[in-house]
Design a protein around this motif. Structure first.
Motif, PDB file in Angstrom:
ATOM      1  N   ASP A 100       1.619  -1.782  -0.382  1.00 24.42           N
ATOM      2  CA  ASP A 100       0.102   0.573   0.437  1.00 24.42           C
ATOM      3  C   ASP A 100       0.557   1.356   0.019  1.00 24.42           C
ATOM      4  O   ASP A 100       2.137   1.783   0.827  1.00 24.42           O
ATOM      5  CB  ASP A 100      -0.554  -0.179   1.100  1.00 24.42           C
ATOM      6  CG  ASP A 100      -2.179   1.016   1.355  1.00 24.42           C
ATOM      7  OD1 ASP A 100      -2.419   1.712  -0.137  1.00 24.42           O
ATOM      8  OD2 ASP A 100      -2.702   0.975   2.334  1.00 24.42           O
ATOM      9  N   GLY A 101       0.582   1.881  -1.316  1.00 23.61           N
ATOM     10  CA  GLY A 101       1.378   3.250  -1.037  1.00 23.61           C
ATOM     11  C   GLY A 101       2.767   3.244  -2.418  1.00 23.61           C
ATOM     12  O   GLY A 101       3.364   3.849  -2.175  1.00 23.61           O
ATOM     13  N   GLY A 102       3.402   1.843  -2.638  1.00 24.38           N
ATOM     14  CA  GLY A 102       3.626   1.782  -3.962  1.00 24.38           C
ATOM     15  C   GLY A 102       5.098   1.622  -2.611  1.00 24.38           C
ATOM     16  O   GLY A 102       5.184   0.354  -1.775  1.00 24.38           O
ATOM     17  N   CYS A 103       6.562   1.958  -3.538  1.00 23.15           N
ATOM     18  CA  CYS A 103       7.592   0.978  -3.901  1.00 23.15           C
ATOM     19  C   CYS A 103       8.071   2.366  -2.192  1.00 23.15           C
ATOM     20  O   CYS A 103       8.429   3.011  -2.044  1.00 23.15           O
ATOM     21  CB  CYS A 103       8.707   1.130  -4.025  1.00 23.15           C
ATOM     22  SG  CYS A 103      10.930   0.797  -3.866  1.00 23.15           S
ATOM     23  N   PRO A 104       8.286   0.835  -0.749  1.00 22.39           N
ATOM     24  CA  PRO A 104       8.648   1.966   0.147  1.00 22.39           C
ATOM     25  C   PRO A 104      10.340   1.719   0.432  1.00 22.39           C
ATOM     26  O   PRO A 104      10.151   3.478   1.037  1.00 22.39           O
ATOM     27  CB  PRO A 104       8.491   0.493   1.366  1.00 22.39           C
ATOM     28  CG  PRO A 104       8.745  -0.450   0.531  1.00 22.39           C
ATOM     29  CD  PRO A 104       8.169  -0.388  -0.786  1.00 22.39           C
ATOM     30  N   LEU A 105      11.807   1.595  -0.642  1.00 28.05           N
ATOM     31  CA  LEU A 105      12.121   1.587  -1.233  1.00 28.05           C
ATOM     32  C   LEU A 105      12.469   2.917  -1.440  1.00 28.05           C
ATOM     33  O   LEU A 105      12.802   4.694  -1.076  1.00 28.05           O
ATOM     34  CB  LEU A 105      13.231   0.615  -1.490  1.00 28.05           C
ATOM     35  CG  LEU A 105      14.651   1.048  -1.227  1.00 28.05           C
ATOM     36  CD1 LEU A 105      15.770   1.310  -0.267  1.00 28.05           C
ATOM     37  CD2 LEU A 105      15.393   0.191  -2.259  1.00 28.05           C
ATOM     38  N   MET A 106      11.953   3.171  -2.561  1.00 31.71           N
ATOM     39  CA  MET A 106      11.060   4.398  -2.927  1.00 31.71           C
ATOM     40  C   MET A 106      11.599   5.238  -2.160  1.00 31.71           C
ATOM     41  O   MET A 106      11.621   6.700  -2.159  1.00 31.71           O
ATOM     42  CB  MET A 106      10.625   4.551  -4.600  1.00 31.71           C
ATOM     43  CG  MET A 106      10.244   5.517  -5.561  1.00 31.71           C
ATOM     44  SD  MET A 106      11.613   6.878  -7.455  1.00 31.71           S
ATOM     45  CE  MET A 106      11.141   4.828  -7.976  1.00 31.71           C
ATOM     46  N   ASN A 107      10.086   5.279  -1.918  1.00 32.98           N
ATOM     47  CA  ASN A 107       9.003   6.686  -1.600  1.00 32.98           C
ATOM     48  C   ASN A 107      10.317   6.537  -0.197  1.00 32.98           C
ATOM     49  O   ASN A 107      10.293   8.449   0.544  1.00 32.98           O
ATOM     50  CB  ASN A 107       7.768   5.687  -0.782  1.00 32.98           C
ATOM     51  CG  ASN A 107       7.406   5.306  -1.766  1.00 32.98           C
ATOM     52  OD1 ASN A 107       7.182   6.047  -2.605  1.00 32.98           O
ATOM     53  ND2 ASN A 107       5.721   4.705  -1.342  1.00 32.98           N
TER      54      ASN A 107
END
Length: 197
Positions: A100-107
């Motif tokens: 949920d919210g997309g890629c946690p590493l990128m974010n």
């Protein structure tokens, strides 16, 4: 698991998507209170600070990503099958992200940068682990004879990961998943043509 441990786990599970979507600065303790249904004392009784919650929330989201992709990759036998599975995993990622919210590493990497060193450190460790996993898959492909023996494993792993993450960023900014999918198709073509012995 104790009641306190269950409460902590619950708070982190509810806070993780908030941080992943809104970032550190955009997520308030009030947001976490609303998501968990707990009062401020319920949060501070379990955690020392928002920093601690944010760090654990990143670990939670990143571990979800790792487990999700890891299960799919482990089901494959050869290096090339594993690598293609990784690429397939990221197809349409911005339209239907598994986290949920997309890629946690990128974010987290973008959010943390130089403003939140404790988050940047977590993102750096995750990045090194992801690139290291790609290197492992490439080495496996070399050992099996699927990939050229002179393949620069470190360079190729960095290239693959940078194109995937860059593709995710571009697709999100442009609201166009085809950008990401084209980059993934290009990577797949490169692997199928330039990696062969």
């Amino acid at each position: 698991m104790t009641k306190s441990e269950k409460t902590k786990e619950y708070i982190i599970a509810k806070a993780a998507p908030l941080f992943n979507k809104k970032g550190y600065a955009g997520t308030s303790m009030s947001d976490i209170m609303k998501a968990t249904g707990l009062a401020k004392g319920g949060l501070y009784g379990n955690f020392e600070s928002k920093d601690e919650i944010a760090a654990l929330a990143f670990e939670y989201s990143y571990n979800q990503l790792k487990e999700d992709i890891g299960q799919k990759v482990q089901a494959r036998k050869t290096g090339i099958e594993k690598l293609v599975t990784i690429l397939q995993y990221y197809k349409n990622y911005t339209v239907s992200p598994p986290i949920d919210g997309g890629c946690p590493l990128m974010n987290t990497a973008v959010d943390a940068d130089d403003a939140y060193p404790f988050l940047k450190k977590k993102a750096r460790q995750a990045l090194q682990e992801m690139v290291g996993s790609l290197q492992h898959v490439l080495k496996l492909g070399i050992q099996e004879g699927s990939f050229r023996s002179d393949l620069n494993v470190k360079k190729e792993a960095e290239l693959i990961f940078a194109q995937i993450e860059g593709g995710i960023m571009m697709a999100k900014v442009l609201d166009d998943v085809t950008v990401l999918n084209r980059l993934i198709d290009n990577l797949k073509y490169r692997i199928e043509t330039e990696y062969k012995p």
